[in-house]
Design a protein around this motif. Structure first.
Motif, PDB file in Angstrom:
ATOM      1  N   VAL A   1      20.239   1.058  22.940  1.00  0.00           N
ATOM      2  CA  VAL A   1      20.850   1.376  21.650  1.00  0.00           C
ATOM      3  C   VAL A   1      21.272   2.839  21.652  1.00  0.00           C
ATOM      4  O   VAL A   1      20.728   3.663  22.384  1.00  0.00           O
ATOM      5  CB  VAL A   1      19.881   1.114  20.475  1.00  0.00           C
ATOM      6  N   ALA A   2      22.252   3.149  20.809  1.00  0.00           N
ATOM      7  CA  ALA A   2      22.767   4.514  20.744  1.00  0.00           C
ATOM      8  C   ALA A   2      23.020   4.911  19.304  1.00  0.00           C
ATOM      9  O   ALA A   2      23.462   4.093  18.487  1.00  0.00           O
ATOM     10  CB  ALA A   2      24.054   4.633  21.552  1.00  0.00           C
ATOM     11  N   GLN A   3      22.719   6.152  19.002  1.00  0.00           N
ATOM     12  CA  GLN A   3      23.118   6.774  17.749  1.00  0.00           C
ATOM     13  C   GLN A   3      24.166   7.815  18.104  1.00  0.00           C
ATOM     14  O   GLN A   3      23.892   8.736  18.883  1.00  0.00           O
ATOM     15  CB  GLN A   3      21.924   7.421  17.050  1.00  0.00           C
ATOM     16  N   SER A   4      25.364   7.673  17.571  1.00  0.00           N
ATOM     17  CA  SER A   4      26.471   8.518  18.004  1.00  0.00           C
ATOM     18  C   SER A   4      27.119   9.234  16.833  1.00  0.00           C
ATOM     19  O   SER A   4      27.066   8.781  15.688  1.00  0.00           O
ATOM     20  CB  SER A   4      27.519   7.681  18.744  1.00  0.00           C
ATOM     21  N   THR A   5      27.740  10.372  17.158  1.00  0.00           N
ATOM     22  CA  THR A   5      28.495  11.169  16.194  1.00  0.00           C
ATOM     23  C   THR A   5      29.883  11.400  16.763  1.00  0.00           C
ATOM     24  O   THR A   5      30.025  11.754  17.941  1.00  0.00           O
ATOM     25  CB  THR A   5      27.811  12.522  15.938  1.00  0.00           C
ATOM     26  N   ALA A   6      30.901  11.212  15.932  1.00  0.00           N
ATOM     27  CA  ALA A   6      32.278  11.410  16.375  1.00  0.00           C
ATOM     28  C   ALA A   6      32.753  12.807  16.006  1.00  0.00           C
ATOM     29  O   ALA A   6      32.229  13.448  15.081  1.00  0.00           O
ATOM     30  CB  ALA A   6      33.190  10.371  15.747  1.00  0.00           C
ATOM     31  N   PHE A   7      33.747  13.293  16.742  1.00  0.00           N
ATOM     32  CA  PHE A   7      34.398  14.541  16.366  1.00  0.00           C
ATOM     33  C   PHE A   7      35.109  14.350  15.024  1.00  0.00           C
ATOM     34  O   PHE A   7      35.440  13.215  14.638  1.00  0.00           O
ATOM     35  CB  PHE A   7      35.424  14.951  17.430  1.00  0.00           C
TER      36      PHE A   7
ATOM     37  N   ALA B   1      28.486  13.485  20.160  1.00  0.00           N
ATOM     38  CA  ALA B   1      27.083  13.480  20.582  1.00  0.00           C
ATOM     39  C   ALA B   1      26.547  12.059  20.565  1.00  0.00           C
ATOM     40  O   ALA B   1      26.997  11.219  19.778  1.00  0.00           O
ATOM     41  CB  ALA B   1      26.241  14.372  19.682  1.00  0.00           C
ATOM     42  N   VAL B   2      25.565  11.803  21.450  1.00  0.00           N
ATOM     43  CA  VAL B   2      24.933  10.488  21.543  1.00  0.00           C
ATOM     44  C   VAL B   2      23.450  10.677  21.829  1.00  0.00           C
ATOM     45  O   VAL B   2      23.065  11.534  22.637  1.00  0.00           O
ATOM     46  CB  VAL B   2      25.554   9.629  22.668  1.00  0.00           C
ATOM     47  N   THR B   3      22.619   9.880  21.154  1.00  0.00           N
ATOM     48  CA  THR B   3      21.209   9.753  21.516  1.00  0.00           C
ATOM     49  C   THR B   3      21.010   8.342  22.028  1.00  0.00           C
ATOM     50  O   THR B   3      21.255   7.367  21.312  1.00  0.00           O
ATOM     51  CB  THR B   3      20.290  10.015  20.315  1.00  0.00           C
ATOM     52  N   LEU B   4      20.577   8.210  23.273  1.00  0.00           N
ATOM     53  CA  LEU B   4      20.465   6.919  23.949  1.00  0.00           C
ATOM     54  C   LEU B   4      18.993   6.578  24.145  1.00  0.00           C
ATOM     55  O   LEU B   4      18.185   7.435  24.517  1.00  0.00           O
ATOM     56  CB  LEU B   4      21.168   6.989  25.307  1.00  0.00           C
ATOM     57  N   SER B   5      18.636   5.308  23.910  1.00  0.00           N
ATOM     58  CA  SER B   5      17.246   4.883  24.105  1.00  0.00           C
ATOM     59  C   SER B   5      17.206   3.395  24.405  1.00  0.00           C
ATOM     60  O   SER B   5      18.215   2.685  24.283  1.00  0.00           O
ATOM     61  CB  SER B   5      16.404   5.192  22.864  1.00  0.00           C
ATOM     62  N   ALA B   6      16.010   2.923  24.806  1.00  0.00           N
ATOM     63  CA  ALA B   6      15.822   1.499  25.062  1.00  0.00           C
ATOM     64  C   ALA B   6      15.921   0.732  23.752  1.00  0.00           C
ATOM     65  O   ALA B   6      15.592   1.247  22.678  1.00  0.00           O
ATOM     66  CB  ALA B   6      14.471   1.259  25.722  1.00  0.00           C
TER      67      ALA B   6
ATOM     68  N   LEU C   1      22.948  13.520  24.625  1.00  0.00           N
ATOM     69  CA  LEU C   1      24.181  13.957  25.276  1.00  0.00           C
ATOM     70  C   LEU C   1      25.083  14.598  24.239  1.00  0.00           C
ATOM     71  O   LEU C   1      25.312  14.020  23.174  1.00  0.00           O
ATOM     72  CB  LEU C   1      24.892  12.765  25.927  1.00  0.00           C
ATOM     73  N   GLU C   2      25.580  15.793  24.535  1.00  0.00           N
ATOM     74  CA  GLU C   2      26.539  16.462  23.660  1.00  0.00           C
ATOM     75  C   GLU C   2      27.800  16.776  24.454  1.00  0.00           C
ATOM     76  O   GLU C   2      27.744  17.408  25.511  1.00  0.00           O
ATOM     77  CB  GLU C   2      25.969  17.757  23.084  1.00  0.00           C
TER      78      GLU C   2
END
Length: 474
Positions: free
Chosen positions: A56-62, A83-88, A122-123
């Motif tokens: 799963v990912a939590q993402s932010t767009a420009f 930006a993205v936060t990636l996890s199981a 990730l940024e």
């Protein structure tokens, strides 16, 4: 009695050891299942796209961008993701995996494959493109590097308007945007800036080469790092980033966590805030540059650089060393365009030989005939007072420095001059005058050093004394 105690301890530990092995096996099986799922979720991916393959990912767009990037199979433009936060994923323990393809600075039609996996943040530091106009006041050549000796890309006539997206700190060269997102360089004195230069990048040089653009080149510049305390199946095998480019097309350059990373094939990067950025070279050659130091790393080796709490480089890369086999034991290698198996860690002797570092010990020196060369073209052989025989060589600072003591007891300190050479500069009193000396060394083959000593005289003449040293043992 002592044997009984030891056996009792062993039997007491066996259940936990077996359980740990079983847990590790289960974890690796689950990870490989995630890899298989990822392969089908992102089977077709174009240049400049990012795919959430697993987890799963939590993402932010420009700003002014809209993305949907939350579940496996979702695809977004790399230029849109900030930006993205990636996890199981919850419940099924599928590892987080993101796959992307970017052109970086590769030839048209070629892409670098980046695979982020594990629990990471990730940024994207590659901001949307921004240029300012500049007017060419005289006919100008466009070159591929900020140097008058660099390859010529083309030219532009006086009065032409060019789009500037970067400049060197001293404004001696300006970077311009050409067709197909290609960048070129124009000499600064023939450009009349028509906009606010502070709006575009100040481009730093790494060993004479400019850093890659961070504007308009999706994910060529980013920072990332592992989050959480647990490793990926084991404490040493944390997640990270696999990068691969096609073989035989040169180097790709990325800006990662404030460093410049270059590769010719396949590398594995790991990063932890307040810890280290580690570059492991799985195949080919890698380079890591930061704070005026560049490390060249061959296959089976690694280099590390400290990171601050914001995941940015806070020191210089370490001398290359054999990588840790456990660090490359759990990788999604099957997802690579060209799957491969990590080789065993490079042997220290092979590593030193590859990097041009001679082994410490006794070296037998043989000096050849010296030659006097003067500015007017006069040359003549010269008798040399240098004495042949055994010299003692020690290696310091991880191979960046050498100390050689000759048969007379004179000690000379050498520093690395380039990737495979060393240099020492000093003065020696001859006939009552201090004469500048320079000695250059290069490991031409395992166990063989080619050297050259140069004496600079007041009249501009130079005495050159070539010599060879062969390894005689420790």
């Amino acid at each position: 009695m002592r044997l009984c105690v030891v056996l009792a301890l062993i039997f007491a530990l066996m259940p936990s050891m077996v359980a740990a092995q079983q847990d590790d096996a289960v974890c690796r099986a689950a990870f490989q299942s995630s890899v298989q799922s990822a392969a089908s979720a992102c089977a077709s991916l174009d240049e400049g796209q990012v795919c959430l393959a697993s987890g799963v990912a939590q993402s932010t767009a420009f700003p002014d961008e809209a993305i949907s990037f939350v579940q496996p199979g979702d695809v977004a433009a790399a230029s849109a993701i900030q930006a993205v936060t990636l996890s199981a994923s919850n419940g099924d323990d599928e590892a987080g995996i993101i796959i992307t393809r970017i052109r970086a600075d590769l030839p048209a039609g070629q892409t670098a494959q980046l695979i982020f996996f594990g629990d990471i943040v990730l940024e994207n530091l590659a901001t949307p493109p921004l240029t300012i106009p500049g007017r060419v006041v005289a006919g100008a050549n466009i070159r591929d590097l900020p140097s008058a000796q660099a390859a010529l890309l083309g030219s532009t006539a006086a009065g032409s308007i060019v789009n500037i997206d970067g400049h060197l700190p001293d404004n001696s060269w300006y970077r311009i945007v050409l067709e197909d997102d290609v960048r070129g360089w124009i000499f600064g004195e023939i450009i009349d800036i028509q906009g606010d230069l502070t709006l575009v990048e100040t481009v730093e040089l790494f060993d004479g080469f400019p850093a890659p653009p961070t504007q308009g080149s999706p994910l060529r510049a980013f920072r990332f790092g592992s989050v959480g305390d647990d490793g990926l199946c084991s404490p040493t095998s944390k997640g990270g980033l696999l990068v691969q480019i096609p073989q035989g097309i040169g180097e790709a350059t990325l800006q990662v966590n404030g460093t410049q990373v270059q590769l010719t094939s396949t590398i594995f990067l790991q990063a932890e805030a307040g810890g280290m950025l580690t570059m492991n070279v799985i195949e080919g050659l890698g380079r890591l540059s930061a704070n005026d130091v560049t490390r060249v790393v061959p296959t089976g080796a690694r280099t590390q650089i400290p990171l601050d709490a914001n995941l940015m480089a806070s020191g210089q890369p370490s001398p290359p060393e054999p990588y840790n086999a456990d660090d490359v034991a759990v990788l999604p290698l099957a997802l690579l365009d060209r799957p491969l198996t990590p080789p065993p860690p490079v042997h220290a002797d092979v590593l030193n030989s590859t990097l041009g570092v001679p082994p410490a010990g006794m070296w037998n020196a043989v000096y050849n005939l010296a030659t006097l060369t003067c500015p007017d073209g006069f040359t003549s052989p010269v008798d040399s007072s240098e004495n042949n025989g055994l010299h003692t060589l020690t290696v310091e600072a991880g191979g960046d420095e050498l100390v050689i003591t000759d048969t007379r007891g004179d000690m000379r300190h050498f520093t690395r001059d380039d990737e495979t050479g060393y240099r020492s500069m000093f003065s020696r009193v001859i006939a009552g005058e201090a004469v500048p000396h320079e000695i250059r060394l290069r490991l031409s083959a395992p166990g063989i050093i080619e050297g050259e000593q140069m004496l600079s005289l007041e009249d501009g003449c130079v005495i050159t004394l070539p010599f060879q040293m062969t390894f005689a043992g420790e």
